[in-house]
Scaffold this motif. Structure first.
Motif, PDB file in Angstrom:
ATOM      1  N   ALA A  40       2.480  -7.134   9.444  1.00  0.00           N
ATOM      2  CA  ALA A  40       2.023  -5.918  10.110  1.00  0.00           C
ATOM      3  C   ALA A  40       1.529  -6.281  11.510  1.00  0.00           C
ATOM      4  CB  ALA A  40       0.906  -5.251   9.309  1.00  0.00           C
ATOM      5  N   LEU A  41       1.956  -5.480  12.476  1.00  0.00           N
ATOM      6  CA  LEU A  41       1.549  -5.681  13.867  1.00  0.00           C
ATOM      7  C   LEU A  41       1.020  -4.374  14.435  1.00  0.00           C
ATOM      8  CD1 LEU A  41       4.600  -7.568  15.467  1.00  0.00           C
ATOM      9  CD2 LEU A  41       2.451  -8.562  14.700  1.00  0.00           C
ATOM     10  N   GLU A  54      -1.094  -7.291  18.453  1.00  0.00           N
ATOM     11  CA  GLU A  54      -2.108  -7.910  17.609  1.00  0.00           C
ATOM     12  C   GLU A  54      -1.571  -7.963  16.188  1.00  0.00           C
ATOM     13  OE1 GLU A  54      -6.568  -6.989  15.935  1.00  0.00           O
ATOM     14  OE2 GLU A  54      -6.038  -6.277  17.931  1.00  0.00           O
ATOM     15  N   HIS A  55      -1.688  -9.120  15.583  1.00  0.00           N
ATOM     16  CA  HIS A  55      -1.220  -9.282  14.203  1.00  0.00           C
ATOM     17  C   HIS A  55      -2.244  -8.659  13.256  1.00  0.00           C
ATOM     18  CE1 HIS A  55       1.496 -11.384  11.454  1.00  0.00           C
ATOM     19  NE2 HIS A  55       0.459 -11.382  10.650  1.00  0.00           N
ATOM     20  N   LYS A  70       6.984 -12.225  10.899  1.00  0.00           N
ATOM     21  CA  LYS A  70       8.354 -11.786  10.643  1.00  0.00           C
ATOM     22  C   LYS A  70       8.757 -10.596  11.506  1.00  0.00           C
ATOM     23  CE  LYS A  70       8.973 -14.889   7.542  1.00  0.00           C
ATOM     24  NZ  LYS A  70       9.622 -16.106   7.932  1.00  0.00           N
ATOM     25  N   ILE A  71       7.843  -9.644  11.742  1.00  0.00           N
ATOM     26  CA  ILE A  71       8.205  -8.484  12.563  1.00  0.00           C
ATOM     27  C   ILE A  71       8.546  -8.932  13.972  1.00  0.00           C
ATOM     28  CG2 ILE A  71       7.383  -6.355  13.637  1.00  0.00           C
ATOM     29  CD1 ILE A  71       5.752  -5.809  11.134  1.00  0.00           C
ATOM     30  N   GLY A  72       7.725  -9.799  14.532  1.00  0.00           N
ATOM     31  CA  GLY A  72       7.990 -10.285  15.878  1.00  0.00           C
ATOM     32  C   GLY A  72       9.363 -10.913  15.994  1.00  0.00           C
ATOM     33  N   ILE A 124       4.934  -1.998  10.282  1.00  0.00           N
ATOM     34  CA  ILE A 124       4.637  -2.535   8.965  1.00  0.00           C
ATOM     35  C   ILE A 124       5.949  -2.860   8.259  1.00  0.00           C
ATOM     36  CG2 ILE A 124       3.498  -2.101   6.751  1.00  0.00           C
ATOM     37  CD1 ILE A 124       1.829   0.073   8.283  1.00  0.00           C
ATOM     38  N   LEU A 125       6.117  -4.126   7.906  1.00  0.00           N
ATOM     39  CA  LEU A 125       7.306  -4.572   7.192  1.00  0.00           C
ATOM     40  C   LEU A 125       6.956  -4.647   5.707  1.00  0.00           C
ATOM     41  CD1 LEU A 125      10.222  -5.490   7.871  1.00  0.00           C
ATOM     42  CD2 LEU A 125       9.358  -7.839   7.881  1.00  0.00           C
TER      43      LEU A 125
END
Length: 179
Positions: A40-41, A54-55, A70-72, A124-125
């Motif tokens: 989630a970022l 921000e993570h 992972k999202i990045g 949000i993944l």
């Protein structure tokens, strides 16, 4: 390791008023094992289109170490820097050499471009654990996914699941900022 269907949610906030409710709900889902928050970022896009990241996460420390950012990597933010980008490129090249086909640049979804300026977004993944048995049953029947999408509340009026008033209220709740 079996991985359930994975979905990227991109939620916009024009004037964020975070009270911890979103993380509490994600934690409830995690505890029930219905979904797993892979990553989630929080992203803020200023008036010029520059972003701050921000993570965020309700992952355990071990899960966070295992999954990284992972999202990045998925959307090209490069949070892991050159090392992360290189690791992703190597993994992609290895999979392609084994015959895997990936989407092209024309098919890519530019998530950052979709976020309006002067807006915060939560990315949000999610891994849908609940869907693993269904997905596997479909595969055993030689089925496959053609498409998927969330259905607008307005479309649910025509099939009798909502009244017009309920649909308009939900549509506003889902799509309108409180600016």
């Amino acid at each position: 390791m079996t991985v359930g269907p994975v979905q990227l949610l991109v939620l916009g906030f024009s004037h964020p008023q975070f009270r911890g409710e979103i993380l509490e709900e994600l934690d409830r889902l995690r505890q029930s094992d219905e979904v797993r928050v892979i990553d989630a970022l929080a992203v803020y896009k200023d008036s010029k289109g520059d972003i701050e990241v921000e993570h965020l996460s309700n992952l355990t420390r071990d899960e966070a170490i295992e999954l990284g950012s992972k999202i990045g990597a998925l959307i090209g933010l490069g949070i892991d820097g050159e090392e992360g980008m290189e690791a992703g490129a190597v993994a992609g090249a290895e999979a392609a050499a084994e015959g895997a086909e990936f989407f092209t640049d024309e098919d890519a979804w530019d998530v950052i471009e979709d976020i309006p300026n002067e807006t915060a977004a939560a990315l949000i993944l999610l891994e849908h654990h609940w869907a693993v048995p269904l997905r596997d049953a479909i595969a055993r029947a030689n089925g496959f996914r053609i498409s998927d999408a969330f259905i607008s509340p307005l479309d649910l009026v025509g099939i009798g699941l909502l009244t017009a008033e309920e649909a308009v209220g939900l549509q506003k709740l889902e799509t309108t900022s409180s600016s």
